[in-house]
Design an enzyme around this catalytic site. Structure first.
Site, PDB file in Angstrom:
ATOM      1  CB  SER A 107     -23.379 -19.612  43.745  1.00 48.95           C
ATOM      2  OG  SER A 107     -22.377 -20.222  42.980  1.00 48.95           O
ATOM      3  CG  ASP A 113     -20.825 -16.436  42.196  1.00 45.68           C
ATOM      4  OD1 ASP A 113     -21.178 -16.052  43.320  1.00 45.68           O
ATOM      5  OD2 ASP A 113     -20.681 -17.635  41.901  1.00 45.68           O
TER       6      ASP A 113
END
Length: 758
Positions: A81, A227
């Site tokens: 991320s 993610d």
């Protein structure tokens, strides 16, 4: 023993002594020589792991700075991320100082909140959407609504990441980056972790940070990726598999919520995701050994969405790393060794390239020539990454695309630019919905609910069909067909049909005496010219019918059962605002002229001219507005349904909606609003408080009153909120009238401000 044996034994002893005296020093010297020539122990390979955490991930930059100061080289970087974004930027060849400078320079309101994009939107889209209180769109497919895959469009995020890692251009295998790198994502179909080690670095970083439901997922090699924090927020094991003898792992966890905070449903939903991510994070951190270094950064009140606190997060990372100075210093190298490593881990960037060719990829409906003209770059141009990004944003601003990206291939002196265009997956049939509410102390409550339908690129010139429906105080239907006449979309024609009905009160010296039902229907044909993306001039004809029926009240006022309506119309609009509501930069102005013509079906000739302009005066985080308006009938007799009107929280606070009606008017207004709270810095959602002073005069009033100019003052509480625009105003006038008005969502039309004829 005989003599010969004694002699032989003695000789053996002498020989042993000789060998001992001669050979042992030689062996000793050889051993000493071997010890000097043996190579030094190699330093352990260090893997840097940067965990996910949204805006909190900016703290990783502070850690990079400390590693640089302590002269600790890094042999590979693994990121998730925001950790992938920071780590990938560092791995692409920037120094720690350059990474910090680049991240600090990012406008997160532009990158995530799309601030500034309105300047790139064509005028036709601005004019049809300037009263909408939200930007949500839905597609229509197989008879059902289809929503975009993410609440936040990532176009500017993509370009920002691409700019950060521009030095990686031409590198397809992440092991060949100045520092070998891995980004971790999640396969949203199988739920498995995906380690990205090749391909487009910028796309890999975007995939790693694609928070489900917030950012749209990324498709790579046929997999839908989201993610990486869902499966490996601090990927220690991937670092060991990639290069690491020693792992430096950096985590930026959320603080534990209080019991009171968990009473909120939204907090509980967010906490559920935190629990899932926190579990895999702790599992990875528990695998660290005594030779590894674990840095857990306490972020205080800085949350994952606190991008306005990025600059505050960086020193927190630095402080946390310095707290582990002794553990980190074990892996420091000499200054010469570090300088040699730093040189090998750097890659120059920021240079210009010469375009050998510009190619468009992915177009299905849009006209390639129109896109080329909008993009504006062609073979032979010498450009840098910032110029390419700006032109890419201009193409995205056309509002036809879900994503517009670019890649460069070849040598800097001869580079091919590929523009990758992804048309809206929920298009070309697009719908929008909106609602608004107006509640005043005069019991004049009004609401509106509406929807728009748009079909784009019906033909190769960019023809669009639009339909809208509204229900409420003003209800109506409208359809039109917008047809550009040239590939640059400067000239256009637009035929259309409209029908509407509104319920409005008529006042006599401040008292509501009659309620009218105004209804109308007409067809029109406009032709016009767009001046860039800020101005439009159009002229047209219209023909139809108008009616004004009394529902209740005084019988002395006229009634128009139905009569012909038609004439010539002209409008000029200028709009350079950065936002539709509570804008901080720019000007909006409009001039309209209508001439009723009997030849087009009108009962009687008349003229109607109106102009309004609003200027903004920014004061740091606060804002002021100056607005001037005026209208005239040039001494012609306006019909009841086309009289000018004033009254309402926008045109004349303190009066009821449409309280003053007449044949000419002027008004001037000054407002000052002070920002008192931020709801969402990124999306520009803030609450303001301030004052509005208005002066206005209406001549040729319907009620026959020859009054002096009216002055009003209003205390205003207004804001951009997640539910749309909000306003609460308490106003009083010099005519001893006052109003407390609450408005939410789409603004209710005040005829002078939102002329329904246009």
């Amino acid at each position: 023993m005989d003599g010969n044996g004694s002699i032989r034994g003695f000789a053996a002893i002498l020989l042993c002594a000789y060998v001992t005296c001669v050979a042992f020093p030689a062996l000793s010297q050889a051993a000493e020589s071997t010890a000097v020539a043996a190579p030094a122990q190699p330093r352990p390979r260090i893997g840097l792991v940067l965990g996910g955490g949204g805006a909190k991930g900016a703290a990783h930059i502070g850690v990079l700075g400390v590693l640089d100061e302590l002269r600790i080289p890094v042999d590979c970087i693994i990121g998730t991320s925001m950790g992938a974004v920071v780590g990938g930027t560092y791995a692409s060849g920037m120094s720690a100082d350059e990474v910090e400078t680049a991240i600090r320079a990012i406008s997160w309101q532009e990158a995530i909140g799309r601030r500034g994009l309105r300047a790139q939107v064509p005028m036709r889209r601005k004019l049809t959407g300037n009263t909408y209180s939200n930007s949500l769109e839905f597609g229509v497919r197989d008879g059902r609504l289809v929503a975009p895959s993410g609440l936040i469009n990532t176009q500017n995020v993509d370009l920002t990441i691409q700019y950060l890692v521009a030095r990686s251009r031409g590198i397809a295998e992440f092991d060949r980056l100045p520092i070998p790198f891995r980004a971790v994502a999640t396969d949203m179909q199988s739920g498995e972790m995906v380690v990205l080690d090749r391909g487009d670095l910028a796309l890999a970083l975007r995939a790693s940070m694609a928070v489900p439901g917030v950012f749209s997922p990324v498709s790579i090699d046929g997999r839908i990726l989201g993610d990486g924090g869902l499966t490996r927020n601090v990927p220690v094991d991937i670092a060991r598999q990639t290069c690491a003898d020693v792992v430096i792992a950096v985590a930026v966890p959320n603080p534990l919520p209080t019991a009171a905070e968990l009473r909120s449903p939204l907090t509980m939903m967010s906490r559920t995701l935190d629990v899932l991510i926190g579990a895999n994070e702790r599992q990875q951190l528990d695998t660290l050994g005594p030779d590894d270094v674990k840095i857990v950064i306490e972020m205080g009140d800085i949350g994952s969405a606190s991008f306005d606190r990025v600059n505050d997060a960086i020193p927190l990372g630095r402080a946390a790393a310095l707290a582990h100075r002794d553990a980190l210093a074990r892996y420091a190298v000499t200054e010469d060794e570090y300088l040699a490593w730093r040189e090998s881990a750097s890659r120059p960037g920021g240079g210009k390239v010469t375009l050998a060719a510009v190619k468009l990829n992915g177009l299905e409906r849009a006209n390639p020539e129109f896109i080329r003209q909008t993009f504006g770059l062609q073979a032979g141009d010498v450009v840098d990454a910032r110029q390419i990004a700006n032109r890419t944003t201009a193409v995205f601003g056309l509002s036809d695309f879900e994503r517009v990206a670019y890649t460069l291939s070849g040598y800097p002196t001869q580079s091919t630019l590929d523009l990758h265009l992804q048309e809206k997956s929920w298009g070309p049939h697009i719908m929008r919905f909106d609602l608004g509410l107006h509640i005043g102390t005069d019991a004049n409550t009004a609401f509106t609910i509406g929807g728009d339908y748009l079909q784009t690129w019906i033909n190769d010139r960019g023809g669009e069909f639009r339909g809208s429906v509204r229900l409420g105080r003003t209800s109506g239907l409208e359809t039109s067909f917008y047809q550009p006449l040239d590939t640059s979309h400067r000239w256009f024609i637009e035929p259309g049909l409209t029908a509407q009905r509104s319920i409005e009160d008529i006042f006599d010296d401040g008292n509501a005496v009659t309620r009218y039902d105004f209804s109308s229907g007409w067809g029109y044909l406009d032709a016009g010219h767009a001046f860039g993306k800020r101005a439009e001039l159009r002229a047209g004809i219209r023909s139809g019918v108008q009616a004004a029926d009394r529902e209740i009240g005084s019988q002395d006022l006229p009634e128009i059962p139905s009569e012909g309506y038609g004439g010539l119309a002209l409008r000029y609009t200028f709009d350079s605002r950065d936002r539709d509501v509570l804008w901080q930069h720019g000007t909006v102005a409009r001039v309209t002229y209508y001439r009723s013509e009997e030849a087009l079906g009108a009962v009687a000739p008349y003229e109607r001219f109106e102009g309004t302009a609003t200027f903004v005066l920014p004061f740091r985080r606060n804002v002021g507005y100056l607005r001037v308006s005026g209208g005239s009938s040039f001494d012609t007799s306006l019909p009841l349904y086309d009289l000018f009107s004033l009254g309402g929280p926008v045109s004349l606070p303190g009066l009821s909606l449409g309280e003053l009606r007449g044949s000419s008017y002027w008004s001037a207004q000054a407002s000052y609003l002070q920002r008192i709270a931020d709801i969402s810095y990124i999306f520009g959602q803030s609450i303001y408080a301030g004052l509005t002073l208005t002066a206005a005069d209406m001549s040729g009033r319907l009620d026959g009153v020859n009054a002096q100019p009216t002055y009003s003052g209003a205390f205003v509480l207004a804001g951009r909120t997640p539910l749309g625009p909000m306003s609460l105003s308490l106003a009083a006038t010099t005519t001893s009238e006052w109003q407390l008005v609450l408005g939410l969502g789409r603004p209710i039309e005040e005829r002078t401000i939102n002329d329904p004829s246009w």
